[in-house]
Design an enzyme around this catalytic site. Sequence first.
Site, PDB file in Angstrom:
ATOM      1  N   GLU A 148     -54.858 -33.370   6.283  1.00  7.21           N
ATOM      2  CA  GLU A 148     -55.405 -33.315   7.577  1.00  7.21           C
ATOM      3  C   GLU A 148     -56.251 -34.465   7.743  1.00  7.21           C
ATOM      4  O   GLU A 148     -56.103 -35.295   8.684  1.00  7.21           O
ATOM      5  CB  GLU A 148     -56.082 -32.074   7.883  1.00  7.21           C
ATOM      6  CG  GLU A 148     -55.068 -30.813   8.134  1.00  7.21           C
ATOM      7  CD  GLU A 148     -54.025 -31.017   9.297  1.00  7.21           C
ATOM      8  OE1 GLU A 148     -54.545 -31.958  10.103  1.00  7.21           O
ATOM      9  OE2 GLU A 148     -53.063 -30.673   9.185  1.00  7.21           O
ATOM     10  N   TYR A 185     -60.759 -29.410  15.440  1.00  6.93           N
ATOM     11  CA  TYR A 185     -59.271 -29.535  14.915  1.00  6.93           C
ATOM     12  C   TYR A 185     -59.173 -29.373  13.528  1.00  6.93           C
ATOM     13  O   TYR A 185     -58.433 -28.595  13.054  1.00  6.93           O
ATOM     14  CB  TYR A 185     -58.581 -30.896  15.561  1.00  6.93           C
ATOM     15  CG  TYR A 185     -57.484 -31.002  14.801  1.00  6.93           C
ATOM     16  CD1 TYR A 185     -56.396 -30.291  15.210  1.00  6.93           C
ATOM     17  CD2 TYR A 185     -57.492 -31.748  13.542  1.00  6.93           C
ATOM     18  CE1 TYR A 185     -55.133 -30.379  14.402  1.00  6.93           C
ATOM     19  CE2 TYR A 185     -56.202 -31.820  13.027  1.00  6.93           C
ATOM     20  CZ  TYR A 185     -54.994 -31.063  13.404  1.00  6.93           C
ATOM     21  OH  TYR A 185     -53.788 -31.174  12.604  1.00  6.93           O
ATOM     22  N   ASP A 202     -54.330 -30.342  18.679  1.00  6.50           N
ATOM     23  CA  ASP A 202     -54.287 -31.796  18.219  1.00  6.50           C
ATOM     24  C   ASP A 202     -53.581 -32.631  19.400  1.00  6.50           C
ATOM     25  O   ASP A 202     -53.436 -31.978  20.459  1.00  6.50           O
ATOM     26  CB  ASP A 202     -53.631 -32.048  16.869  1.00  6.50           C
ATOM     27  CG  ASP A 202     -52.139 -31.762  17.069  1.00  6.50           C
ATOM     28  OD1 ASP A 202     -51.512 -31.787  18.205  1.00  6.50           O
ATOM     29  OD2 ASP A 202     -51.395 -32.702  16.392  1.00  6.50           O
TER      30      ASP A 202
END
Length: 327
Positions: free
Chosen positions: A40, A120, A138
């Site tokens: 991520e 996020y 996102d």
Amino acid sequence: MSKSHFQSTQNKLLSWYEIHGRKDLPWRNTENVYHVYVSEVMLQQTQVKRVLEEYYFQFLEKFPSLFALAQAPLEEVFGMWSGLGYYRRAKNLHASAKLCVDGLPQDLKSLQKLPGVGRYTASAICSFGYAQCVSVVDTNIARVLARYFGEEDVKEAFLWELADGFLNSSNPTSHNLALMDLGAMVCLPKSPTCEVCPLNEACQGSSEPDKYYKTQKKNYENKKLHFGVCVKDGKIAMKRSHKGMYKDMLELPNIESSFYEKNLLGTFAHAVTRYRLEVHVYSLNSTPEDVTWVAYETLHEAGISSMTKKALKLYNGVKISAEGVQN
Ligand code: SF4
């Protein structure tokens, strides 16, 4: 929309994901939350292909756990991040590893206390790493939601509300991944292919998708930078940056250009974050102050930026010798 219609749309989305989703991505096939976290962070500003081919596996091989990452010197982490850009990400990842060597927190609130972890990333870790029932928003998902619900100029907080309301609680992880892929593959910023979209029937924005998604114009800043190259006995003079986008990294010494105009090796353009840089590189006959001498061959292991690599290419185009630069 009736409850059954809503569920039918969610099911269509999942069926689409089953056939078209990027289910083979390695970070979608692991129960190791640390791996999800690393992916991520890498994917925040970098394309999937690049992360996959050049960084993800290499980074995990070098730092297979939070513990291993926490033990490593920051320079080594920068070394594995070299060329990926946005080095603050690597620094935050390293700092987070030091704070939780035994494992990442398992709730949104605690995760967001880690350096560089916003809503996020925390949601992505909870959804994709811990398979919790939380929504994720996102850029891709935001675009799909804004169009699907026909919301113009929608605020971030409201997007999260929309995502919460649309979340499929029977399979939240796949639902989030499906929305993400739909945004990346179908509901594109320009020219979305609504005719093949599983949300088409109920989508409020399919007739005018551009109305519900406006790309923000970036304001670029132009800058000129001047760096000097000084090599002696196979070692190169470097300085540790104390501020800006390359904070804590080694870079070539910044110099006053007017003293070295005759020694110009070349110039190049470089784009990074919001900056458009014109970089001038000079050979130096005298040693700048407060430098750190680094063995030239091991420089790449110390984690240098793409900009510094480009500057060194100019220098290599001239000549490297044990005595220094020879024009
Ligand atoms: S129908 Fe079109 S605008 Fe609506 S979500 Fe699908 S691709 Fe996007």
